[in-house]
Design an enzyme around this catalytic site. Structure first.
Site, PDB file in Angstrom:
ATOM      1  N   ASP A 652      25.984  48.509  47.275  1.00  0.00           N
ATOM      2  CA  ASP A 652      26.499  48.072  45.984  1.00  0.00           C
ATOM      3  C   ASP A 652      27.748  48.893  45.651  1.00  0.00           C
ATOM      4  O   ASP A 652      27.737  50.124  45.728  1.00  0.00           O
ATOM      5  CB  ASP A 652      25.425  48.270  44.907  1.00  0.00           C
ATOM      6  CG  ASP A 652      25.772  47.572  43.615  1.00  0.00           C
ATOM      7  OD1 ASP A 652      25.261  46.459  43.405  1.00  0.00           O
ATOM      8  OD2 ASP A 652      26.537  48.143  42.824  1.00  0.00           O
ATOM      9  N   ASN A 660      36.532  45.413  37.443  1.00  0.00           N
ATOM     10  CA  ASN A 660      36.902  44.077  36.981  1.00  0.00           C
ATOM     11  C   ASN A 660      37.449  44.105  35.561  1.00  0.00           C
ATOM     12  O   ASN A 660      38.415  43.410  35.242  1.00  0.00           O
ATOM     13  CB  ASN A 660      35.679  43.147  37.050  1.00  0.00           C
ATOM     14  CG  ASN A 660      35.655  42.310  38.315  1.00  0.00           C
ATOM     15  OD1 ASN A 660      36.646  42.211  39.023  1.00  0.00           O
ATOM     16  ND2 ASN A 660      34.515  41.711  38.604  1.00  0.00           N
ATOM     17  N   ASP A 669      38.410  40.156  43.131  1.00  0.00           N
ATOM     18  CA  ASP A 669      38.227  39.301  44.315  1.00  0.00           C
ATOM     19  C   ASP A 669      38.914  39.904  45.532  1.00  0.00           C
ATOM     20  O   ASP A 669      38.375  39.886  46.646  1.00  0.00           O
ATOM     21  CB  ASP A 669      38.793  37.905  44.040  1.00  0.00           C
ATOM     22  CG  ASP A 669      37.945  37.107  43.064  1.00  0.00           C
ATOM     23  OD1 ASP A 669      36.815  37.550  42.772  1.00  0.00           O
ATOM     24  OD2 ASP A 669      38.411  36.051  42.610  1.00  0.00           O
ATOM     25  N   GLU A 696      28.981  42.178  43.619  1.00  0.00           N
ATOM     26  CA  GLU A 696      29.477  43.290  44.429  1.00  0.00           C
ATOM     27  C   GLU A 696      28.410  43.846  45.349  1.00  0.00           C
ATOM     28  O   GLU A 696      28.523  44.969  45.841  1.00  0.00           O
ATOM     29  CB  GLU A 696      30.008  44.401  43.517  1.00  0.00           C
ATOM     30  CG  GLU A 696      28.951  45.111  42.696  1.00  0.00           C
ATOM     31  CD  GLU A 696      28.655  44.434  41.359  1.00  0.00           C
ATOM     32  OE1 GLU A 696      28.189  45.119  40.448  1.00  0.00           O
ATOM     33  OE2 GLU A 696      28.899  43.213  41.234  1.00  0.00           O
TER      34      GLU A 696
END
Length: 789
Positions: A652, A660, A669, A696
């Protein structure tokens, strides 16, 4: 007895009939293919008929006092040609394509049988039975559904036989011709049935793969790949039709805290609930809801008024709170969502849809982050001066060929017409061909038995010398070759020779039949009509032999049949018509065979591409969640059988929500794509693989690796993300890092189900992952519990 017949009929029809509405979708697909074939056969038949009428006086001895050429030209050529033309793809009457084509064939048959009767009654044998029967059998190669084709062929055959028996005085030669016509029609139904059955199976398989390639495995919504494609397509149509497109980008509030507190299985359940809600809330035919990745969703509305679209967007966003999902402690009373909204009206037609789609996403994403910075649980609007609108297919979504990715021919995994593709294609094509060949060979055995049984009592064949020759032809010439070919196509140990055995059997049968025909005609008996060897010859083109096998085999067979026919007998009108009909049928069926193989190759290539799309995460190129679940179970199955071990790493990205929030989703992205390339390049052994589970979160699986060695590999994989030097947001470190949990499964219990083993392994890796995150992140933790249950 009635129940048994109904059950038997249901078993026969089941492979060629779907339940509605699936049946309606397939019929559209099947008819589109058939319209192309009908158009091509129409041109061939039109040329052949016109040639005969134009030059009949040069080589056909048609009696002028018997044959009214004007009426024949209108009834047998002009009207049927117009009907066949109207059955083609360009016709405004294409909805009636199959009935029009069948009607044209039946009208031709009526005219030709009338001509045959008139000529024979006047003492002129110039119209052989093969011509109307050949026209009837042309229906098989123009892709008409079997449930329509069967009554059409049986009806046409009944008419031909009825006219032959009623209007003419039948002798032994005519009875043999009738038997040959009936055998040809009945045996010809076998490949028609098999081809539709295989066509349906291939279409259904491609449809299911198409759904997987377009659908997010967790939520059932459109995935990112399909969303991007549909947004661009919608914008193109909106530009053309001057319509409006509205886009909502929606993000679940505090979802990282939700996952950290409740765990990933609970997080998945939360996303599934939201996906179900969005799917139910987007009911208009041209609207689409998608999961962009992680906890981010998007909705497109096409041709909605500005106020209506904004009202629907806010109602949709606010409705997530009404699901009453409990959030993480300190995050409110229920799970909520923030959203960004953008709308474009009459988008500029000259601008590339991909550029416009990217701008809309950026604007909606900026509005989303404005909503999040303003306190979350609200919607912010970004307005633009121009809009884009689309019209796209209703669910299930359909990928067009332009949507499929370009594959590198150098890639071993890339679909294409390389060595791997060719071996796969040959195996499938051969399997389909063997099935059809078995049916034809069984039908041929039945025809042999029928002729032997009916030779004297029904066919009235009493000449002993000719009878012995006929029996020898059947028992010594045809029967052994037929049985050997049937064995080669029914016994798995001989499958590799099945095609060549069938071709060899056809050549033997053709040679024996033509020699017997020559000898019988010399005795004054026409009991081996040319239609018999012609039907065997044409079978080469409908049993799915590959073109390099089928083309020379058919040409050699044609040389055997027509060579002996032209060498042994004088040419007259009747024989010339028969030869011309055989040549025309060979041309038509060769074209049909080429199209069948080409269509099968294109379908397989598309299936392989769709299969790759269905298994691949659109953003990172790794295996997606759906494929990961299947591959993990398959790996565990092999490990149980081979007493091997399986190691799972769950990884993770640390503080990715902050990444983000600070840089925006486009940068997020790009970060995920970079991590995906790193993971993909790190899995080098054939049975090891990496996947993106969602958001993620990633996973890696090693098969039968040394426990100490695999821990080093896992740590190298995890720490390598920091080496990518992706800048982190302020306050969380210099670069993006990752936390990981490792779980090892060895000595798998034989009695445990694969689902239970996969679930347990995932849960252990997930617990180890959260131990690493609670320990400060940017580290690897391993499960230290007991053995697998």
């Amino acid at each position: 007895m009635t129940t048994m017949l109904k059950n038997a009929l249901a078993q026969v029809l089941q492979p060629i009939r779907f339940e509605r509405p699936l049946e309606s979708e397939f019929r559209v697909h099947f008819e589109q293919q058939g319209e192309v074939l009908r158009g091509q056969v129409w041109l061939v038949l039109l040329f052949g008929m016109a040639f005969l009428l134009a030059f009949h006086s040069l080589f056909l001895d048609l009696p002028d006092d018997v044959v009214p050429m004007t009426e024949l030209a209108i009834g047998a050529v002009l009207i049927p040609a117009a009907m066949r033309g109207l059955s083609s793809a360009w016709s405004p009457l294409r909805a009636w394509s199959a009935p029009l084509y069948i009607g044209a064939a039946l009208l031709d048959i009526v005219c030709l049988m009338w001509l045959r009767v008139v000529c024979l009654q006047a003492g002129h044998d110039v119209m052989p039975l093969m011509v109307p029967v050949g026209l009837l059998m042309s229906l098989i190669v123009v892709q008409i559904r079997f449930l329509i084709l069967l009554p059409a062929v049986l009806g046409g055959l009944t008419f031909i036989v009825g006219v032959e028996l009623w209007a003419l005085e039948t002798d032994t030669d005519q009875l043999f011709g009738i038997v040959a016509a009936v055998a040809l029609a009945l045996v010809g139904m076998s490949p028609a049935y098999e081809m539709e059955r295989w066509n349906r199976q291939g279409w259904l398989r491609a449809r299911r793969l198409n759904e997987l390639a377009c659908t997010d495995a967790l939520t059932g919504l459109a995935n990112r790949r399909h969303f991007d494609s549909m947004l661009q397509q919608t914008l193109r149509i909106a530009a053309r039709e001057r319509k409006t497109v509205a886009l909502l980008v929606l993000d679940v509030d505090y979802f990282k805290s939700y996952n950290d507190h409740f765990g990933h299985p609970a997080g998945d359940a939360c996303l599934q609930s939201i996906g179900g809600y969005l799917k139910g809330a987007t009911r208009r035919p041209h609207d689409i809801a998608a999961r962009l990745g992680g906890e981010e969703f998007a909705v497109i509305w096409f041709d909605a008024g500005p106020e209506d679209a904004l009202r629907m967007a806010e109602a949709l966003r606010a409705g997530i709170a009404s699901l009453n999902m409990t959030p993480a402690p300190g995050r409110g009373k229920t799970v909520t969502a923030s959203a960004g909204f953008v709308q474009i009206v009459a988008p500029p037609a000259g601008r590339p849809a991909s550029d416009l789609a990217g701008e809309l996403l950026n604007r909606a994403d900026a509005a989303l982050y404005e909503a999040k910075h303003a306190g979350r649980d609200q919607l912010k609007v970004s307005r633009t001066a121009d809009p884009d609108a689309p019209h796209f297919a209703s669910r299930p979504p359909v990928l067009h060929d332009d949507d499929l990715p370009e594959w590198s021919s150098a890639s071993a995994d890339a679909p294409g017409w390389g060595e791997s593709f060719e071996s796969t294609f040959r195996a499938r094509f051969e399997a389909q061909g063997r099935s059809t060949r078995r049916l034809i060979l069984v039908g041929l055995l039945g025809a042999i038995a029928m002729i032997l049984i009916l030779q004297k009592p029904v066919l009235q064949f009493d000449n002993e010398a000719a009878g012995r020759l006929g029996q020898a032809t059947l028992l010594i010439g045809l029967l052994p070759a037929t049985l050997l070919a049937l064995l080669g196509n029914a016994w798995s140990r001989m499958f590799r020779l099945s095609a060549m055995l069938y071709i060899g059997a056809v050549w033997v049968i053709l040679t024996v039949q033509m020699l017997s025909r020559s000898a019988q005609l010399a005795m004054g008996f026409d009991v081996v009509p040319l239609i018999m060897p012609a039907s065997i010859l044409l079978s080469l083109t409908v049993v799915q032999l590959r073109l390099p096998q089928m083309l020379p085999a058919t040409l050699v067979g044609t040389f055997i049949v027509l060579g002996i026919e032209l060498w042994a007998f004088e040419l007259d009108t009747r024989r010339l018509l028969e030869v011309f009909t055989v040549l025309l049928m060979v041309v038509v069926t060769l074209r049909f065979a080429w199209l069948v193989e080409r269509s099968a190759r294109v379908s397989l290539e598309r299936e392989q591409r769709l299969d790759a799309l269905a298994c691949t995460d659109a953003l990172t190129g790794l295996a997606n969640r759906h494929h990961f679940d299947d591959a993990l179970r398959q790996t565990l199955r092999i490990a149980k059988r081979q007493r091997a071990n399986v190691t799972l790493l769950m990884l993770d990205l640390d503080h990715f929500k902050s990444f983000n929030d600070h840089f925006g989703h486009p940068a997020g992205d790009a970060c995920l794509r970079t991590v995906g390339r790193h993971l993909r390049g790190s899995m080098r052994r054939p049975h090891d693989f990496a996947a993106r589970l969602g958001g993620e979160e990633f996973a890696a699986v090693w098969f039968d690796a040394d426990p100490d060695r695999v821990r080093q590999l896992a740590e190298r994989l995890r720490s390598g993300i920091a080496d990518l030097q992706i800048s982190a947001p302020p306050g969380v470190g210099a670069v993006v890092t990752a936390s990981a949990g490792l779980a090892h499964a060895g000595d798998l219990p034989p009695g445990a189900s694969l689902e239970a083993l996969a679930s347990e392994l995932l849960e252990r890796a997930d617990r180890a992952l959260y131990a690493a995150k609670r320990g400060g992140r940017d580290q690897l933790a391993a499960w230290n519990g007991g053995a697998m249950p």
